[in-house]
Design a protein around this motif. Sequence first.
Motif: not given
Length: 509
Positions: A440-441, A443-444, A447-449
Amino acid sequence: MTHVCVHWFRKGLRLHDNPALLSALRECKEIYPVFILDPCVHNKDAVGVNRWRFLLGALQDLDGSLRKLNSRLFVVRGKPQDVLPKLFLEWGVSRLTYEYDTEPFSRSRDQKVAERAKEHGVEVVYKISHTLHDVDRIIEENGGKAPLTYVRFQTVLKNLGPPKRPVPAPSVQDMKDVRTPCLDSPGAKEQQYGLPTLDELGHDLSGLQEVLFPGGEEEALRRLEEHMQRPGWVCSFEKPQTSPNSLSPSTTVLSPYVTFGCLSARTFWWRLTDVYQGKKHSAPPVSLHGQLLWREFYYTASVGVPNFHRMLDNPVCTQIDWDTNPEYLAAWTELRREGWIHHLARHAVACFLTRGDLWINWEEGQKVFEELLLDGDWALNAGNWLWLSASAFFLQYFRVYSPVAFGKKTDKQGDYIKKYLPVLKKFPAQYIYEPWKAPLSVQQAAGCIVGKDYPCPIVEHEVISKKNIQRMKASYAKRSQGVPPSPQPNTGVKRKAPSVLDMLKKKTK
Ligand SMILES: Cc1cc2nc3c(=O)[nH]c(=O)nc-3n(C[C@H](O)[C@H](O)[C@H](O)COP(=O)(O)OP(=O)(O)OC[C@H]3O[C@@H](n4cnc5c(N)ncnc54)[C@H](O)[C@@H]3O)c2cc1C
């Protein structure tokens, strides 16, 4: 020089290597070059806006070239069997010329037109120039059946010899005793027979990108020459070595031009022969000559195999219990931006839609390609979908493209993905082919989840592809028990100059 002639452009949107046009010019005093916007073919909704733009560009180019010869293009709207008889009467036409077209739809249309022409005392003359050879001759040479392997196809072609040389484009000299009436009376005539714009045809232009591949003969010949100026590249061309995901195309992108006939396949063939002359060069099936032979192979199969474009009643097509899944199909649909993708990228997406992952009938993919590809071609589209779905020609259904491993081979950094999916631009190369695996880090930071800014995977390739291989195995087992593996032979009798009507009747049977 007595005839008043209509030359009907359908495909073959060119002046070079146009033997039907040349034969018209040699024997007529007046010529009307016509293109018919047929609602059955040029359907606004069935053909994507990119392809429409290509067609209108090609027609504009053709009109310009004809005007340089003191003629012009007349664009007419309606069904050919309805509008041509009106023109026969209005213009006092005695001869109709066109390039021969092998598609079943075209053959039945041409038969109707030939009947109308006969009623009006108009002689019909057609010439073969869309393919390298007369594909009916290839079938005859193979005992009345289409050759179903490339090797067999090559053996048959050896007996026929090389394709005919292309004929030259008509010159001002060829036009010296031929006139095109209506040229000097613009106004109403111009409106009646002028080219429409995309706007007038009701297209939504908002999503249109810049023109990467402008339609037309001039661009086709320019593009061909540009490639021919690189003899090293031409001579070493091997299709499997070209890159499916390079940022600029790694193959010629001449296909839209060949499809619409802005470039003659024979001109392409003989220019390659010139470049090969005296040099070591690659050979079919992987060479550029080999690519044109693939085209000829599928054209021949499409003439020899009934219902070539569908699974039902197609004797060479394995019958497979495909799923119906509109959601998967919608998720798969692409190509909107540029209208062209590399052949091996077509392999990957076609395999994914059908036997690889989504288990959707290849006919659905064929429809999407037909709408969106600039080079959408009835025979080539069907033939390649049959191949990729392992329904015919190619039987190694257990060889499946991995959507992850495939791209990595030639584009480790994922530059191609980042170009077309800017939302993934900031993803590290490590995760670019599987963004859902990124922590997740990451992806964050990118800037795209996944699941919010970018969709989650719709299938798990490793699992589904194994299941699908078993389903293919079952379909093949059924096939070996029943469905006939090859088309029924025609009772091939050597043709002796049949009349146009006889020939068209025979072909539509
Ligand atoms: C599922 C699928 C659908 C396809 N549908 C079409 C289609 O509708 N129209 C179309 O023109 N091609 C189609 N192809 C074939 C091929 O992908 C394109 O012809 C090729 O990618 C065009 O790019 P190019 O002009 O740079 O080819 P190049 O490699 O430069 O080849 C030169 C020419 O050879 C011909 N050619 C090349 N590959 C093939 C092939 N596999 N089959 C037949 N002719 C070929 C084309 O006329 C092409 O312009 C399809 C392929 C697949 C896998």
